[in-house]
Write a protein that holds these residues in place. Structure first.
Motif, PDB file in Angstrom:
ATOM      1  N   ASN A  57       1.181   8.661  -6.895  1.00 37.51           N
ATOM      2  CA  ASN A  57       1.558  10.075  -6.775  1.00 37.51           C
ATOM      3  C   ASN A  57       2.528  10.484  -7.876  1.00 37.51           C
ATOM      4  OD1 ASN A  57      -0.071  10.505  -4.543  1.00 37.51           O
ATOM      5  ND2 ASN A  57       1.570  10.098  -3.080  1.00 37.51           N
ATOM      6  N   GLN A 101      -3.680   0.093  -6.992  1.00 37.70           N
ATOM      7  CA  GLN A 101      -3.931   0.691  -5.679  1.00 37.70           C
ATOM      8  C   GLN A 101      -5.299   0.253  -5.149  1.00 37.70           C
ATOM      9  OE1 GLN A 101      -4.428   5.015  -5.388  1.00 37.70           O
ATOM     10  NE2 GLN A 101      -3.077   4.978  -3.596  1.00 37.70           N
ATOM     11  N   ALA A 153       0.831  -1.211   0.000  1.00 37.48           N
ATOM     12  CA  ALA A 153       0.000   0.000   0.000  1.00 37.48           C
ATOM     13  C   ALA A 153       0.864   1.260   0.000  1.00 37.48           C
ATOM     14  CB  ALA A 153      -0.943  -0.010   1.202  1.00 37.48           C
ATOM     15  N   GLU A 154       1.942   1.243   0.765  1.00 39.26           N
ATOM     16  CA  GLU A 154       2.845   2.401   0.796  1.00 39.26           C
ATOM     17  C   GLU A 154       3.528   2.607  -0.548  1.00 39.26           C
ATOM     18  OE1 GLU A 154       5.528   1.483   3.989  1.00 39.26           O
ATOM     19  OE2 GLU A 154       3.975   1.671   5.518  1.00 39.26           O
ATOM     20  N   GLU A 204       1.211   3.848  -3.363  1.00 36.86           N
ATOM     21  CA  GLU A 204       0.896   5.275  -3.191  1.00 36.86           C
ATOM     22  C   GLU A 204       1.976   6.143  -3.842  1.00 36.86           C
ATOM     23  OE1 GLU A 204      -0.091   8.521   0.283  1.00 36.86           O
ATOM     24  OE2 GLU A 204      -0.432   6.403   0.686  1.00 36.86           O
TER      25      GLU A 204
END
Length: 124
Positions: A89, A101, A81-82, A85
């Motif tokens: 972005n 995601q 998940a990190e 992201e």
């Protein structure tokens, strides 16, 4: 690539693994090896190759997303998940990153089962 095109996954994985060991400074060989490992459910090897590819080209959001995919299949959901992201972005208009995601969020929420190999990504 020929074995990959013929869907000889085991042979293709071995060949890409050999190429990866010979040309470890090439992000493409790491990516191809990771892909074949994920097809076979070899998550640990895929994660290692994806991490290495990302180290070689940290600004390539496709490689960042590949790492997130490998982490997802490897069950490293929090890190997946990190990492995704970061990819979203860095490339917010990339639908692959956005879809990945969403899938990671669904797995984390227990809405869909965790995939164990690449084909499981198409199963739900």
């Amino acid at each position: 690539k020929a074995e990959q095109a013929l869907d000889n996954t085991e042979v293709a994985c071995d060949a890409f693994g050999h190429a990866y060991r010979l040309k470890s400074e090439n992000a493409d060989t790491a990516r191809e090896y990771m892909y074949e490992c994920l097809k076979l459910g070899r998550a640990a090897q895929a994660i290692s190759a994806a991490r290495h590819a990302r180290e070689l080209k940290p600004d390539d959001m496709g490689l960042v997303a590949n790492l997130a995919l490998a982490l997802l299949i490897g069950g490293e959901l929090e890190e997946a998940a990190e990492v995704i992201e970061i990819a979203v972005n860095g490339a917010p208009d990339d639908p692959i990153n956005v879809n990945l995601q969403q899938r990671i969020a669904e797995v984390c929420a227990g809405v869909v089962p965790q995939p164990r190999k690449l084909a499981d990504m198409d199963a739900t």
